[in-house]
Design an enzyme around this catalytic site. Structure first.
Site, mmCIF file in Angstrom:
data_model
loop_
_atom_site.group_PDB
_atom_site.id
_atom_site.type_symbol
_atom_site.label_atom_id
_atom_site.label_comp_id
_atom_site.label_asym_id
_atom_site.label_seq_id
_atom_site.Cartn_x
_atom_site.Cartn_y
_atom_site.Cartn_z
ATOM 1 N N ARG A 72 0.774 -1.339 -0.070
ATOM 2 C CA ARG A 72 0.154 0.015 -0.091
ATOM 3 C C ARG A 72 0.714 1.162 -0.121
ATOM 4 O O ARG A 72 0.515 2.279 -0.542
ATOM 5 C CB ARG A 72 -0.870 -0.221 1.258
ATOM 6 C CG ARG A 72 -2.052 -0.928 1.114
ATOM 7 C CD ARG A 72 -3.081 -0.908 2.245
ATOM 8 N NE ARG A 72 -3.759 0.514 2.533
ATOM 9 C CZ ARG A 72 -4.019 0.688 3.580
ATOM 10 N NH1 ARG A 72 -4.111 -0.194 4.798
ATOM 11 N NH2 ARG A 72 -4.402 1.977 3.611
ATOM 12 N N HIS A 122 -6.632 8.822 11.264
ATOM 13 C CA HIS A 122 -6.151 7.321 11.274
ATOM 14 C C HIS A 122 -4.759 7.446 11.197
ATOM 15 O O HIS A 122 -4.234 6.035 10.866
ATOM 16 C CB HIS A 122 -6.793 6.665 10.393
ATOM 17 C CG HIS A 122 -8.482 6.476 11.069
ATOM 18 N ND1 HIS A 122 -9.273 6.009 9.879
ATOM 19 C CD2 HIS A 122 -8.958 6.697 11.852
ATOM 20 C CE1 HIS A 122 -10.566 6.005 10.454
ATOM 21 N NE2 HIS A 122 -10.334 6.426 11.715
ATOM 22 N N ALA A 232 -15.228 13.508 -6.359
ATOM 23 C CA ALA A 232 -14.882 14.654 -5.453
ATOM 24 C C ALA A 232 -13.744 15.485 -6.539
ATOM 25 O O ALA A 232 -13.805 16.541 -6.193
ATOM 26 C CB ALA A 232 -13.902 14.391 -4.306
#
Ligand code: OAD
Length: 247
Positions: A72, A122, A232
């Site tokens: 990731r 987070h 968005a």
């Protein structure tokens, strides 16, 4: 439903003493970073969070968890901020200290787009800390397993918040305070199901804030929001343009 804000909402945004924005994985989707809950492309459609995103998972199989986060990190490293991130940075330049950007994202793309008043709930996937004591650490993209902490010997883990862990206290308190006092709360690209992040929009609603939601799909918040339906990266630049039109 429209991709333009009605004039009354535009006025509230222009005159707001405080604007809080909450973003989720959807704002980074157009940068090529998968969301979590999309039925086809979402990370949680392919992987089980219980195997990869909990302290217990790391204790069970640190190498598996580490390698998933290395993958990731590589995705995030290759990604660039998109027009949605840039529009929020432009909104901040316009509003200055009347603005806070609360994010559930760990990818750092808001900062790379120029946002400064960011509250990352987070954590940050590009950082490491040791598992036992949270000592800050620095690993390399080549590390196929978590290196040992030079201070205490425990293993490195990514600097993100896993399921079952507490959010960083000061950041969360500031996010709650901004949500409670915001005149306008803009929720962008989040499914609004993960707590406590999802509760912040409700804090804003309790204070009669105008809730604006930018999303491709309905969420549990949609019934109480003014909806700007769309991506968005398309909707947010238009919203900033609208603010600039004659304000
Ligand atoms: P989700 O994957 O749950 O939701 C992504 C949302 O973005 C959905 O509502 C989509 O409809 C929307 N979306 C997708 N593409 C979009 C686009 N281009 N423009 C606008 N909206 C779009 O992601 P989050 O809500 O961020 O936590 O998930 C919250 C938390 O759950 C994450 O921070 C992560 C995850 O498990 C942890 O890992 C602790």
């Amino acid at each position: 439903m429209s991709v333009r804000l009605p004039d009354s909402a535009l006025e509230r945004l222009r005159n707001a003493k405080r604007v809080a924005v909450m973003t989720g994985a959807g704002i980074s989707a157009e940068s090529g970073i998968p969301t979590f809950r999309d039925a086809q492309t979402g990370l949680w459609a392919k992987y089980d969070p219980a195997d990869l995103a909990t302290p217990e998972a790391f204790q069970r199989d640190p190498k598996l968890v580490w390698r998933w986060y290395q993958w990731r990190r590589e995705l995030v490293g290759r990604a660039a901020p998109n027009a949605g991130h840039s529009a929020l940075a432009a909104l901040e330049r316009r509003l200055g200290d009347r603005f806070r950007l609360i994010t559930q994202n760990v990818d750092g793309l808001h900062a790379r787009a120029g946002s400064e008043r960011v509250l990352p709930l987070h954590g940050d996937i590009t950082r490491d800390k040791c598992f036992d004591h949270g000592h800050p650490m620095q690993s390399s993209p080549e590390d196929e397993q978590p290196p040992a902490c030079p201070e205490c010997g425990s293993l490195a883990r990514p600097g993100v918040v896993w399921f079952g862990e507490s959010l960083p206290e000061e950041t969360l308190l500031e996010a709650i305070e901004w949500s409670r006092t915001a005149d306008v709360f803009l929720s962008v690209g989040t499914s609004s199901v993960v707590q406590p992040a999802a509760s912040l929009a409700h804090e804003a609603l309790r204070n009669q804030a105008l809730l604006i939601e930018v999303n491709l799909a309905d969420t549990p918040l949609s019934g109480q929001a003014l909806i700007l339906r769309g991506a968005a990266g398309e909707v947010l630049p238009r919203l900033v343009e609208q603010l600039d039109e004659d304000g």
